[in-house]
Write an enzyme that holds these catalytic residues in place. Sequence first.
Site, PDB file in Angstrom:
ATOM      1  CE  LYS A  46      11.068 -21.253  -3.288  1.00  0.00           C
ATOM      2  NZ  LYS A  46      12.177 -21.522  -2.348  1.00  0.00           N
ATOM      3  CE1 TYR A 265      -6.273   5.039  11.528  1.00  0.00           C
ATOM      4  CE2 TYR A 265      -5.339   3.643   9.805  1.00  0.00           C
ATOM      5  CZ  TYR A 265      -6.398   3.985  10.635  1.00  0.00           C
ATOM      6  OH  TYR A 265      -7.573   3.294  10.568  1.00  0.00           O
TER       7      TYR A 265
END
Length: 385
Positions: A46, A265
């Site tokens: 999956k 940042y």
Amino acid sequence: MPQFSDLTDAFLSAPLRLTVDLQAIADNWREMARRSGKARTAAVLKADAYGLGIEDVGETLYMAGARDFFVAVPSEGETLRIYAPEARIFVLSGIWPGVEHFFFDNDLVPVITSEEQLAFWMAAVSEHGDHPCALHVDTGFNRLGLPLADALVLADDVSRPASFSPVLVMSHLACSDDPASPMNQQQLQAFRQVSEAFEGIDSSLAASAGTFLGPDYHFDLTRPGIALYGGEAVYGVNNPMRPVVKAEARILQIRDAKAGETVSYGGTCTLSRDSRLAIASVGYADGYLRNLSGHGVALRETGIAGAQGFIAGHKVPVVGRVTMDLTVFDITDVPNTAIAAGDYIELFGSNIRLDDVARAAGTIGYEMLTGLGLRYERHYIPTEI
């Protein structure tokens, strides 16, 4: 490892690259088959084979001997059918009205997960004719599955259509990554009732971690997933599986920064020494999670260190915040002549374990793999099967 002559120009120059060792995947499946004892061993593919490519991984495992596969949605099963022509492919999300012919045409086996799906499927096979299915029974997870009591009633229901022919009953363990959890035994006892009620039909309880719990949990079919891809299935013990994937990012720039200056940042990292910084072309858009930042995220307040990369024989820490496309590594302790712009830094692989990176982000290896972005240029090391 691959020889450079085997690699494309696109891979050699890519900002991000992923090397997937298909032989290691095949070997890991064989190891899980060995640990499964008398039970057959399936493969869970999956989420695009946990982010590594359902086409290449599916074909590799089929050639290695896997004949039972589990996917999450029908489209994954349709793709896998091309590479595993004679396999049984189970679809874990089950079936809904309007897609039944997709299952019939691609010979997919729906895993019936609810009373609604059960009613629809019985009607569908009454019209279409016999087609295999699996039954998922909830034994305590409280996620998908028929309630235990309803499943036991169904087993004794003589009025169910003759064309309703489950080939597998299954459940899923909630705490198998913790062998000491009492819930493992509780679910095992509940599932034994299911297995006995559906006598003559194969039973499956164990995924990767459940397989490590031992023979009591194996029943007829085990369903390893993360273990095939080299990830940890059981926490707190040595991982016996071979590493499968290496992720690398290109260094776009190396720059000098002074003590007292800030990085990235928010200016959350203030350098305590004169430093050399490597700016790498990877960020949270590529699944390199913001929580891997060395500074400026809530996780660092717990005292857990941020992520590290590996280059020129050295582990180097992430400094400042991980951004969308870029991450900064502190390479001050690496000799100046050992690294240049354009070199690649390992994000995880044989030197930086996948699950160590995941822990630095406060998550698990599953999320790291399935969250890989689309910008990695991929190279598959072929098997020697």
